[in-house]
Write a protein that holds these residues in place. Structure first.
Motif, PDB file in Angstrom:
ATOM      1  N   LYS A   1       7.922   1.917  10.850  1.00  6.79           N
ATOM      2  CA  LYS A   1       6.863   0.995  10.441  1.00  6.79           C
ATOM      3  C   LYS A   1       5.851   1.708   9.556  1.00  6.79           C
ATOM      4  N   THR A   2       5.489   2.942   9.976  1.00  2.35           N
ATOM      5  CA  THR A   2       4.545   3.740   9.184  1.00  2.35           C
ATOM      6  C   THR A   2       5.085   4.005   7.796  1.00  2.35           C
ATOM      7  N   ASN A   3       6.402   4.183   7.729  1.00  2.00           N
ATOM      8  CA  ASN A   3       7.045   4.418   6.436  1.00  2.00           C
ATOM      9  C   ASN A   3       7.252   3.127   5.650  1.00  2.00           C
TER      10      ASN A   3
ATOM     11  N   GLN B   1       8.157  -0.857  -6.254  1.00  2.00           N
ATOM     12  CA  GLN B   1       9.562  -1.141  -6.550  1.00  2.00           C
ATOM     13  C   GLN B   1      10.406  -1.116  -5.293  1.00  2.00           C
ATOM     14  N   ARG B   2      10.096  -0.163  -4.393  1.00  2.00           N
ATOM     15  CA  ARG B   2      10.937   0.088  -3.219  1.00  2.00           C
ATOM     16  C   ARG B   2      10.560  -0.769  -2.011  1.00  2.00           C
ATOM     17  N   LEU B   3       9.272  -1.113  -1.891  1.00  2.00           N
ATOM     18  CA  LEU B   3       8.793  -1.745  -0.656  1.00  2.00           C
ATOM     19  C   LEU B   3       8.380  -3.201  -0.830  1.00  2.00           C
ATOM     20  N   THR B   4       8.397  -3.694  -2.056  1.00  2.00           N
ATOM     21  CA  THR B   4       8.081  -5.103  -2.290  1.00  2.00           C
ATOM     22  C   THR B   4       9.161  -5.702  -3.206  1.00  2.00           C
TER      23      THR B   4
ATOM     24  N   PRO C   1       2.153  -1.806   5.433  1.00  2.00           N
ATOM     25  CA  PRO C   1       0.985  -1.105   4.887  1.00  2.00           C
ATOM     26  C   PRO C   1       0.820  -1.240   3.377  1.00  2.00           C
ATOM     27  N   ILE C   2       1.917  -1.379   2.633  1.00  2.00           N
ATOM     28  CA  ILE C   2       1.832  -1.508   1.184  1.00  2.00           C
ATOM     29  C   ILE C   2       1.006  -2.727   0.789  1.00  2.00           C
TER      30      ILE C   2
ATOM     31  N   THR D   1      -6.396  -3.653  -1.519  1.00  2.00           N
ATOM     32  CA  THR D   1      -7.491  -2.722  -1.845  1.00  2.00           C
ATOM     33  C   THR D   1      -7.593  -2.533  -3.350  1.00  2.00           C
ATOM     34  N   LEU D   2      -6.437  -2.382  -4.016  1.00  2.00           N
ATOM     35  CA  LEU D   2      -6.420  -2.178  -5.461  1.00  2.00           C
ATOM     36  C   LEU D   2      -6.952  -3.410  -6.186  1.00  2.00           C
ATOM     37  N   ILE D   3      -6.624  -4.595  -5.677  1.00  2.00           N
ATOM     38  CA  ILE D   3      -7.108  -5.840  -6.291  1.00  2.00           C
ATOM     39  C   ILE D   3      -8.625  -5.930  -6.169  1.00  2.00           C
ATOM     40  N   ARG D   4      -9.142  -5.557  -4.968  1.00  3.79           N
ATOM     41  CA  ARG D   4     -10.580  -5.651  -4.737  1.00  3.79           C
ATOM     42  C   ARG D   4     -11.379  -4.653  -5.573  1.00  3.79           C
ATOM     43  N   THR D   5     -10.847  -3.446  -5.712  1.00  6.14           N
ATOM     44  CA  THR D   5     -11.588  -2.380  -6.392  1.00  6.14           C
ATOM     45  C   THR D   5     -11.328  -2.319  -7.882  1.00  6.14           C
TER      46      THR D   5
END
Length: 424
Positions: free
Chosen positions: A196-198, A379-382, A407-408, A414-418
């Protein structure tokens, strides 16, 4: 290696059809019993059945049927009698004395097959635990029968050397095994947490035994899991990476096949293994379309998933072996495939991806050019559908779908907000 004579024990099958049980379902259960015997390397030579209002408390079937079985044993020279019904300790004792031959039940037969299939330390411990818990209440008065067993179906596995030990020793062994299983299960739990962490999306492949799960597991993951046209070919769960058409990588786990009337003790003993299913983000339910009892098999699997607490997990039902039966089925959300057709693996992967996508959240994000690791993870996780370079802002604009439990997803938010770049 077992003696050649034990590889094909001549077996007489006995069934008791209770009032109200459908003829088709009863016959299906007896056919399944014969298949189980073959899987255990036995030879089912004859079948005997009796219709009754209720189970005979002493011998399951009536006195006349017991005498008929006794005569058949002499006539067709069988080595073993197997009842398609779990025998109580007293029924086991009474039948063994009346027939003067080794008598086992469906539960013992399944335990024997599990003993042959278990490869991992956890699997072997779970089989031994189930065997000993089954044996414990049946020790009394079985001295003569146990000394006659001498190997063969119903006696194999880690627990066989404990058959004639006393209750105290068996209870101590059960306690010891449970402690060991807890330790192994905690390791498995930590492994699942690490996955899960990965950020791995997890898919569990489930279905009735011999539905073709291991065949498809091998096809989809280019693996070499044991596969055979027999019941319970897979016992220990195996997990491999699965690459979807978009490039997203998920983890696919092949699980032990379910079966009707699976002994409660087995479900309990194998709970830690079956928890692989409860941890999944998607369940792919494989159904053998060519089996006339497919509807009943589906009910059995869904019932067991509910018992495990996995009935709320999104599920894709896949009807397998459609090269053997072209009937179109419309139950559940379904797809009809055959592992022998070249185009079907791609079709199945696309359908799995579309099913996953339906539970995801769309995103559009600007990724700075120095964030190579994040680009790789997207690419790998979404499911990354579009990526293009924006010359004005010197960023990659990425559009796709992310699962909110991974987690991704939080990184994207976070990237969208900042971010100070308008990606709308």
């Amino acid at each position: 290696m077992a003696e050649p004579s034990k590889l094909n024990e001549r077996t007489l099958l006995v069934g008791c059809q209770l009032q109200g049980k459908d003829d088709t379902l009863f016959e299906s259960s007896m056919i399944e019993l014969a298949a189980l015997v073959k899987t255990a390397q036995g030879d089912p030579v004859m079948e005997v059945s009796q219709k009754r209002e209720r189970i005979h408390p002493a011998t399951v079937v009536g006195k006349g049927k017991v005498e008929e079985i006794e005569a058949l044993i002499e006539e067709i020279e069988v080595d073993l009698v197997i009842f398609n019904h779990e025998l109580s300790p007293s029924q086991m004792r009474n039948l063994s004395e009346a027939l003067d031959i080794k008598v086992i039940d469906r539960t013992q037969l399944i335990l024997d097959i599990f003993a042959q299939r278990a490869k991992s330390r956890e699997g072997k411990l779970q089989v031994e635990l189930a065997q000993l818990e089954y044996l414990l209440p049946r020790l009394s008065g079985q001295g003569a029968q146990l000394s006659r067993l001498g190997g063969g179906i119903g006696t194999r596995g880690p627990g066989e050397t404990k058959l004639e030990t006393d209750r105290r020793h068996i209870r101590n062994r059960i306690t010891d095994i449970k402690t060991q299983i807890k330790t192994v299960a905690s390791h498995r739990q930590r492994y699942r947490e690490r996955r899960k962490t990965n950020q791995a999306f997890q898919i569990a492949l489930v279905g009735y035994t011999n539905a073709g799960k291991s065949t498809w597991f091998n096809v989809l993951t280019d693996s070499d899991a044991y596969q055979e046209d027999q019941l319970f070919a897979t016992l220990d769960p195996m997990t491999r990476k699965l690459k979807l058409p978009s490039g997203m990588v998920a983890l696919l786990t092949d699980t032990v096949g379910f079966i009707q009337d699976l002994p409660t003790s087995l479900v309990a003993s194998f709970r830690s293994t079956l928890e692989e299913v409860t941890e999944a983000d998607l369940i792919v339910h494989m159904v053998d379309i060519s089996d006339p009892n497919r509807d009943k098999h589906q009910e059995t699997v869904i019932s067991l998933l509910k018992e495990l607490g996995a009935d709320k997990i999104p599920m894709l039902t896949v009807y397998n072996k459609n090269d053997l039966d072209h009937e179109a089925l419309t139950h559940y959300q379904s797809l009809s495939v055959s592992a022998i057709r070249n185009e079907d693996p791609k079709t199945l992967l696309r359908t799995i991806e579309e099913t996953i996508k339906s539970s995801m959240v769309p995103y559009k994000v600007a990724v700075p050019s120095n964030e190579g690791k994040l680009l790789s993870e997207l690419q790998r996780l979404t499911i990354l559908e579009h990526r293009f370079w924006d010359d004005e802002y010197n960023v990659y604009v990425c559009e796709g779908y992310a699962h909110p439990t991974l987690p991704i997803y939080d990184q994207i938010q976070t990237l969208i907000r900042t971010g100070d770049i308008d990606t709308e």
